[in-house]
Scaffold this active site. Structure first.
Site, mmCIF file in Angstrom:
data_model
loop_
_atom_site.group_PDB
_atom_site.id
_atom_site.type_symbol
_atom_site.label_atom_id
_atom_site.label_comp_id
_atom_site.label_asym_id
_atom_site.label_seq_id
_atom_site.Cartn_x
_atom_site.Cartn_y
_atom_site.Cartn_z
ATOM 1 N N ALA A 6 0.794 -1.311 0.062
ATOM 2 C CA ALA A 6 0.117 0.000 0.229
ATOM 3 C C ALA A 6 0.791 1.172 0.069
ATOM 4 O O ALA A 6 1.918 1.105 0.233
ATOM 5 C CB ALA A 6 -1.105 0.130 1.334
ATOM 6 N N LYS A 7 0.520 2.501 -0.160
ATOM 7 C CA LYS A 7 1.034 3.546 -0.053
ATOM 8 C C LYS A 7 0.068 4.740 -0.071
ATOM 9 O O LYS A 7 -1.076 4.660 -0.406
ATOM 10 C CB LYS A 7 1.886 3.744 -1.442
ATOM 11 C CG LYS A 7 3.067 4.885 -1.210
ATOM 12 C CD LYS A 7 4.080 4.259 -0.366
ATOM 13 C CE LYS A 7 5.393 5.108 -0.370
ATOM 14 N NZ LYS A 7 6.679 4.012 0.055
ATOM 15 N N GLY A 8 0.493 5.795 0.573
ATOM 16 C CA GLY A 8 -0.632 7.053 0.839
ATOM 17 C C GLY A 8 0.297 8.322 0.816
ATOM 18 O O GLY A 8 1.376 8.249 0.941
#
Lengths: 176, 412
Positions: free
Chosen positions: B101-103
């Site tokens: 994931a990444k944000g």
């Protein structure tokens, strides 16, 4: 350009296979020799004529007119082969047209004349029917084979489905 | 092409070798979920500021999704999406039970006061708390965020869900953080460097090293390799490069940086050189530990190092990668080289969930084991299949994610 019908010539026609010269003559008597120019239509798709045609010289092509207006050439008919036999034995509109590809000499046998021969118990007429059955059986066999191959091909396509290929790649080939 | 797009190129390079179909590639690349939220705050001066927060959850076939949270004005969905996929391959190649994931939030943290940053963080949590969590998606620090931001995150998340220290990693050591997390990425880089030199039959004391970037990763890499007897001949940061052919006195450099607001600027016991000069030094090992996109085709032709260890994410453009291969310069890829950070995050999460604290020795021991095993796996596959180390790493990553997807029942 003329062509003389001889019993030697007719003996080469599969439809007249195994007939005596006298029988060939009987059939020749009720047939007409016809000549067509290249491009002339001999038999029209949707038409209901009941003639049996034999190519003696030249080449014809079987053409199907698609609903999109395009013509597809289904087959070519070379000397000594016949066409029109399906409508001849089983009345129905022609499923395709046949036109002359080159100058062609054809032998045309009409349904009414043939029925006369049958009524007279003419052996030649029954032999012709027997030969026609063989030719149609051959064609049916080819069709069966073709259908079987088509089905097999479909099965092959199912068995190489993407997911099982992916599985095989990761679990067999590249299970590291 | 933007720097992060190279990731996709390298993915396809490996997928070509695996002969994956177009549809399977799409399945693997498409993120599971993309979240975009409004983050509006009243600033200290009374202005209203609106930012966009993103969280892309790429794949969870191997476990809860994991990846950084970055605060940077240029953050956008494309970038976050690409980096989320990169996390999927990274966690898989080092075999920790996470997805990717990444944000990010398109905010410039340098322009905001700590109070404003805290508001931004808490509002972002308000918006996404239902979709993240210790068993779902666990953020960590990234560009522009730090342990403090993670503490705010945890605090806000816990208001909704009760005590949840495992909802983020990279927290302050005083607040369920991990002793040894700071050094973990640099230590991991150091471990793979030593392993690689070992495979080449080189002894550390015979080897010279240049490190570009002297932030968290660069400093800890330098410290680790210096202690392992390597000769660090050059380091650099935004102020330029510092070169000493006989080897820098790394403890002295670290002391200087500590007293100089974290900057190398003006370091006296070395010859000043440019960043470009550092990258083309005749050294055994070159370690880019700063930004992505450092090596382009023209620089790749000038590099004189025998080995490049990618401590930064995406330092090598695909054309440069090709040139390095032609020139037989060994490149050890980012997705393994800098995986020490996420591995330490995993340890932090494990301890939070167990309410049990490991000592630093155990953290280091487990980190060394995971990094060594990952190195070995990648090296052996590269040799066995005659592919680059990078392609080998991607193949391992993609393979593990693919197998987990298949074993989980695949697609209906």
């Amino acid at each position: 350009m003329t062509l003389t019908i001889t019993t030697e010539l007719l003996a080469q026609v599969p439809l007249f296979h195994d007939m005596k010269p006298s029988e060939l003559e009987q059939l020749a008597q009720i047939s007409q020799l016809m000549h067509f120019q290249p491009g002339e239509v001999i038999l029209r798709q949707g038409g209901r004529s009941q003639n049996l045609w034999v190519v003696l010289e030249g080449t014809c092509e079987v053409v199907r007119h698609g609903s999109d207006g395009r013509d597809v050439i289904l087959a070519t008919v070379e000397p000594y082969a016949n066409f029109g036999e399906m409508s001849f034995f089983h009345p129905a509109p022609h499923s395709a047209s046949v036109r002359a590809k080159t100058h062609v000499h054809l032998l045309r046998l009409g349904r009414n004349e043939y029925e006369d021969l049958i009524r007279r118990n003419c052996l030649a007429a029954y032999k012709l029917a027997y030969n026609a059955v063989q030719i149609l059986a051959q064609r049916l066999r080819r069709m069966d084979q073709w259908v079987a191959e088509l089905l097999e091909q479909q099965e092959d396509e199912q068995s190489v489905c993407e997911w099982s290929q992916f599985r095989q790649t990761l679990f067999s080939k590249w299970n590291l | 092409m933007r720097a992060f797009e190279a990731t996709e190129f390298y993915f396809h390079q490996a997928a070509d070798l695996l002969d994956l179909s177009k549809n399977i590639r799409t399945l693997l690349i498409t993120p599971k979920r993309e979240i975009q939220v409004q983050v509006s705050i009243e600033r200290d001066n009374g202005e209203v500021a609106t930012y966009i927060g993103y969280r892309v959850q790429h794949d969870n076939s191997r476990g809860p999704m994991k990846g950084g949270l970055r605060y940077h004005p240029d953050v956008d969905l494309d970038e976050v999406r690409s980096l989320a996929a990169l996390m999927t391959w990274k966690t898989a190649v080092v075999e920790i039970p996470y997805g990717g994931a990444k944000g990010g939030i398109n905010v410039n943290p340098r322009e905001l006061s700590p109070r404003e940053l805290q508001k931004v963080t808490r509002i972002f949590v308000d918006e996404i708390h239902d979709l993240v969590g210790p068993d779902t998606d666990i953020p960590a620090p990234d560009m522009g965020t730090n342990a403090e931001v993670m503490a705010w995150f945890m605090n806000q998340y816990s208001k909704y869900h009760g005590f949840s220290p495992a909802c983020v990693t990279g927290k302050p050591v005083e607040l369920y953080g991990l002793p040894g997390r700071e050094e973990a990425t640099g230590r991991g880089v150091g471990i793979v460097t030593l392993k690689l030199l070992g495979r080449l039959g080189r002894k550390p004391h015979q080897c010279t090293v240049a490190i570009q970037g002297f932030g968290n990763v660069g400093t800890h890499t330098a410290k680790f390799l210096h202690e392992a007897d390597c000769r660090i001949v050059a380091v650099s940061d935004i102020s330029g490069g510092y070169y000493r052919p006989e080897g820098l006195d790394i403890p002295d450099v670290l002391r200087y940086v500590m007293q100089n607001n974290g900057s190398l600027s003006g370091y006296p016991n070395a010859e000043p050189i440019s960043n470009e000069q550092l990258l083309t030094l005749d050294v055994d090992v070159l370690i880019p530990a700063a930004l992505g996109g450092v090596f382009d085709a023209s620089l790749a032709k000038e590099v004189r190092a025998r080995v490049i260890i990618e401590a930064a994410n995406g330092p090598t453009w695909p054309e440069a990668d090709r040139i390095f291969q032609q020139r037989e310069i060994i490149v050890f890829p980012d997705i393994v080289a800098n995986a020490g950070g996420v591995t330490a995050s995993y340890f932090e999460w494990v301890q939070n969930r167990q309410h049990y604290r490991w000592g630093i020795q155990r953290v280091r021991q487990e980190l060394d084991r995971i990094m060594s095993e990952s190195f070995q796996r990648v090296w052996e596959l590269a040799v066995q299949k005659k592919v680059s180390l990078r392609t080998a790493a991607y193949i391992i990553g993609i393979g593990r994610v693919g197998r987990a997807t298949i074993l989980g029942g695949g697609v209906p």
